[in-house]
Design a protein around this motif. Structure first.
Motif, PDB file in Angstrom:
ATOM      1  N   TRP A 196      -3.805   5.440  -0.496  1.00  0.00           N
ATOM      2  CA  TRP A 196      -4.639   6.175   0.436  1.00  0.00           C
ATOM      3  C   TRP A 196      -4.070   7.593   0.530  1.00  0.00           C
ATOM      4  CZ3 TRP A 196      -4.242   1.084   0.329  1.00  0.00           C
ATOM      5  CH2 TRP A 196      -5.321   0.288   0.731  1.00  0.00           C
ATOM      6  N   PHE A 197      -4.914   8.593   0.720  1.00  0.00           N
ATOM      7  CA  PHE A 197      -4.448   9.980   0.726  1.00  0.00           C
ATOM      8  C   PHE A 197      -4.980  10.736   1.938  1.00  0.00           C
ATOM      9  CE2 PHE A 197      -3.423   8.911  -3.544  1.00  0.00           C
ATOM     10  CZ  PHE A 197      -2.542   9.872  -4.044  1.00  0.00           C
ATOM     11  N   LEU A 198      -4.085  11.457   2.610  1.00  0.00           N
ATOM     12  CA  LEU A 198      -4.472  12.420   3.632  1.00  0.00           C
ATOM     13  C   LEU A 198      -4.130  13.809   3.116  1.00  0.00           C
ATOM     14  CD1 LEU A 198      -4.346  12.256   7.415  1.00  0.00           C
ATOM     15  CD2 LEU A 198      -3.218  14.203   6.313  1.00  0.00           C
ATOM     16  N   LEU A 199      -5.125  14.690   3.075  1.00  0.00           N
ATOM     17  CA  LEU A 199      -4.966  16.028   2.532  1.00  0.00           C
ATOM     18  C   LEU A 199      -4.929  17.048   3.670  1.00  0.00           C
ATOM     19  CD1 LEU A 199      -7.670  15.826  -0.306  1.00  0.00           C
ATOM     20  CD2 LEU A 199      -5.395  14.770  -0.214  1.00  0.00           C
ATOM     21  N   ALA A 200      -3.986  17.977   3.593  1.00  0.00           N
ATOM     22  CA  ALA A 200      -3.859  19.026   4.599  1.00  0.00           C
ATOM     23  C   ALA A 200      -4.643  20.247   4.138  1.00  0.00           C
ATOM     24  CB  ALA A 200      -2.388  19.381   4.818  1.00  0.00           C
ATOM     25  N   ALA A 240       0.846  -1.192   0.000  1.00  0.00           N
ATOM     26  CA  ALA A 240       0.000   0.000   0.000  1.00  0.00           C
ATOM     27  C   ALA A 240       0.876   1.235   0.000  1.00  0.00           C
ATOM     28  CB  ALA A 240      -0.922   0.000   1.214  1.00  0.00           C
ATOM     29  N   LEU A 241       0.311   2.323  -0.526  1.00  0.00           N
ATOM     30  CA  LEU A 241       0.962   3.627  -0.540  1.00  0.00           C
ATOM     31  C   LEU A 241       0.057   4.605   0.202  1.00  0.00           C
ATOM     32  CD1 LEU A 241       1.801   3.751  -4.365  1.00  0.00           C
ATOM     33  CD2 LEU A 241       3.387   3.090  -2.543  1.00  0.00           C
ATOM     34  N   VAL A 242       0.635   5.362   1.132  1.00  0.00           N
ATOM     35  CA  VAL A 242      -0.128   6.370   1.864  1.00  0.00           C
ATOM     36  C   VAL A 242       0.528   7.724   1.618  1.00  0.00           C
ATOM     37  CG1 VAL A 242      -1.019   7.128   4.094  1.00  0.00           C
ATOM     38  CG2 VAL A 242      -0.747   4.676   3.631  1.00  0.00           C
ATOM     39  N   TYR A 243      -0.217   8.608   0.986  1.00  0.00           N
ATOM     40  CA  TYR A 243       0.283   9.945   0.661  1.00  0.00           C
ATOM     41  C   TYR A 243      -0.217  10.927   1.714  1.00  0.00           C
ATOM     42  CZ  TYR A 243       1.621   8.198  -3.960  1.00  0.00           C
ATOM     43  OH  TYR A 243       2.212   7.514  -4.993  1.00  0.00           O
ATOM     44  N   VAL A 244       0.714  11.621   2.366  1.00  0.00           N
ATOM     45  CA  VAL A 244       0.383  12.562   3.438  1.00  0.00           C
ATOM     46  C   VAL A 244       0.781  13.964   2.987  1.00  0.00           C
ATOM     47  CG1 VAL A 244       0.805  13.195   5.848  1.00  0.00           C
ATOM     48  CG2 VAL A 244       0.718  10.772   5.181  1.00  0.00           C
ATOM     49  N   ALA A 245      -0.204  14.761   2.584  1.00  0.00           N
ATOM     50  CA  ALA A 245       0.086  16.093   2.029  1.00  0.00           C
ATOM     51  C   ALA A 245       1.243  15.977   1.042  1.00  0.00           C
ATOM     52  CB  ALA A 245       0.413  17.094   3.139  1.00  0.00           C
ATOM     53  N   ALA A 246       1.089  15.074   0.088  1.00  0.00           N
ATOM     54  CA  ALA A 246       2.222  14.634  -0.724  1.00  0.00           C
ATOM     55  C   ALA A 246       1.951  14.735  -2.217  1.00  0.00           C
ATOM     56  CB  ALA A 246       2.577  13.187  -0.374  1.00  0.00           C
ATOM     57  N   PHE A 247       3.059  14.775  -2.955  1.00  0.00           N
ATOM     58  CA  PHE A 247       2.995  14.722  -4.409  1.00  0.00           C
ATOM     59  C   PHE A 247       2.813  13.278  -4.876  1.00  0.00           C
ATOM     60  CE2 PHE A 247       5.604  18.608  -3.827  1.00  0.00           C
ATOM     61  CZ  PHE A 247       4.803  19.507  -4.523  1.00  0.00           C
ATOM     62  N   ALA A 248       1.921  13.105  -5.848  1.00  0.00           N
ATOM     63  CA  ALA A 248       1.711  11.811  -6.496  1.00  0.00           C
ATOM     64  C   ALA A 248       1.730  12.042  -8.000  1.00  0.00           C
ATOM     65  CB  ALA A 248       0.395  11.185  -6.051  1.00  0.00           C
ATOM     66  N   PRO A 249       2.915  12.281  -8.562  1.00  0.00           N
ATOM     67  CA  PRO A 249       2.988  12.661  -9.975  1.00  0.00           C
ATOM     68  C   PRO A 249       2.667  11.511 -10.921  1.00  0.00           C
ATOM     69  CG  PRO A 249       5.190  12.352  -9.070  1.00  0.00           C
ATOM     70  CD  PRO A 249       4.233  12.248  -7.917  1.00  0.00           C
ATOM     71  N   ALA A 250       2.174  11.876 -12.090  1.00  0.00           N
ATOM     72  CA  ALA A 250       2.053  10.936 -13.197  1.00  0.00           C
ATOM     73  C   ALA A 250       3.367  10.938 -13.966  1.00  0.00           C
ATOM     74  CB  ALA A 250       0.900  11.341 -14.106  1.00  0.00           C
ATOM     75  N   GLU A 251       3.504  10.002 -14.890  1.00  0.00           N
ATOM     76  CA  GLU A 251       4.740   9.927 -15.661  1.00  0.00           C
ATOM     77  C   GLU A 251       4.965  11.245 -16.412  1.00  0.00           C
ATOM     78  OE1 GLU A 251       7.062   6.896 -18.719  1.00  0.00           O
ATOM     79  OE2 GLU A 251       4.998   6.485 -18.110  1.00  0.00           O
ATOM     80  N   GLY A 252       6.170  11.766 -16.302  1.00  0.00           N
ATOM     81  CA  GLY A 252       6.535  12.992 -16.991  1.00  0.00           C
ATOM     82  C   GLY A 252       6.282  14.260 -16.197  1.00  0.00           C
ATOM     83  N   GLU A 253       5.575  14.174 -15.074  1.00  0.00           N
ATOM     84  CA  GLU A 253       5.282  15.349 -14.264  1.00  0.00           C
ATOM     85  C   GLU A 253       6.377  15.604 -13.233  1.00  0.00           C
ATOM     86  OE1 GLU A 253       0.428  15.776 -14.089  1.00  0.00           O
ATOM     87  OE2 GLU A 253       1.447  14.581 -12.557  1.00  0.00           O
TER      88      GLU A 253
END
Length: 243
Positions: free
Chosen positions: A189-193, A96-109
């Protein structure tokens, strides 16, 4: 059923929680979250993110993951999310991946492009550059504005220490194109600030929706340093992703 069995019924083994810090921070920024993970019986590892470049930082993370036995839940904050996104998605141990106020770029971004995709980031005007011998630049947040930019909901005494101990990021890292995203093949999973001044809330939500987030939690009023100011909410989402 025990917590361990609930986490991974097939193996009875809880995943190791691997936490990746972002720019202007270090592994200690995860300490409040780690305390809560340990209370629940999880092993947590806060890796040292070099902050030199997305591909090279991801290689360093892959090397650290190779030394861990059993399943892993990866947690990334800020630029650490971009690094986590470039982990070798073929690795079967990352569950699993948990993003915490984090960047989740697509390819090339690149992270810088995503931060500017929607209005609201004031990071650029707070940065203090330091020239490096190779012609690139290290970026720090000016200590005088560190709290208001990065951690407005953290006590001033604590943010003064954070500002003094911040680790710089190389400017090229923020502008380096991302590779094939791990979130395309690993549940996220994503946590947004909600009051983030580094990565606007709208940008965080855009990335969560695009990644097909299994659960998205918005912490209203939280600064970019949400793992420090709101560790209960962060830990709770990690528990959900680990089950």
């Amino acid at each position: 059923m025990s917590d361990a069995a609930a986490s991974h019924p097939a193996t009875g083994q809880k995943p190791t929680i691997v936490l990746v810090h972002g720019a202007f921070a270090d592994g200690a920024s995860w300490n409040p979250v780690i305390e809560r993970l340990q209370r629940r019986g999880f092993t947590a590892v806060a890796v040292a993110n070099p902050l030199r470049g997305v591909a090279s930082d991801a290689e360093a993370l892959d090397a650290r993951l190779a030394a861990i036995d059993g399943p892993v839940v990866l947690v990334g904050h800020s630029y650490g999310g971009a690094v986590m996104t470039n982990v070798k998605a073929r690795s079967p141990k990352v569950k699993a991946l948990v993003y915490v106020a984090a960047f989740a770029p697509a390819e090339g971004e690149a992270a810088a492009r995503l931060a500017a995709k929607y209005p609201g980031s004031t990071l650029g005007e707070t940065l203090a550059p330091v020239s490096l011998p190779d012609g690139s630049t290290d970026l720090y947040i000016k200590p005088s504005v560190f709290r208001q930019q990065f951690a407005a909901d953290v006590p001033a005494r604590e943010t003064a220490l954070m500002a003094s101990a911040q680790r710089p990021i190389r400017d090229a890292a923020l502008n380096e194109a991302s590779g094939t995203p791990a979130w395309a093949s690993i549940p996220s999973w994503f946590l947004l600030a909600g009051a983030d001044k580094n990565i606007p809330l709208q940008a965080q939500k855009f990335m969560a929706d695009r990644a097909g987030s299994r659960a998205t939690v918005t912490v209203e009023g939280a600064s970019h340093a949400v793992a420090v100011s709101r560790p209960n909410e962060v830990a709770e989402l990690i528990f959900r992703a680990s089950s």
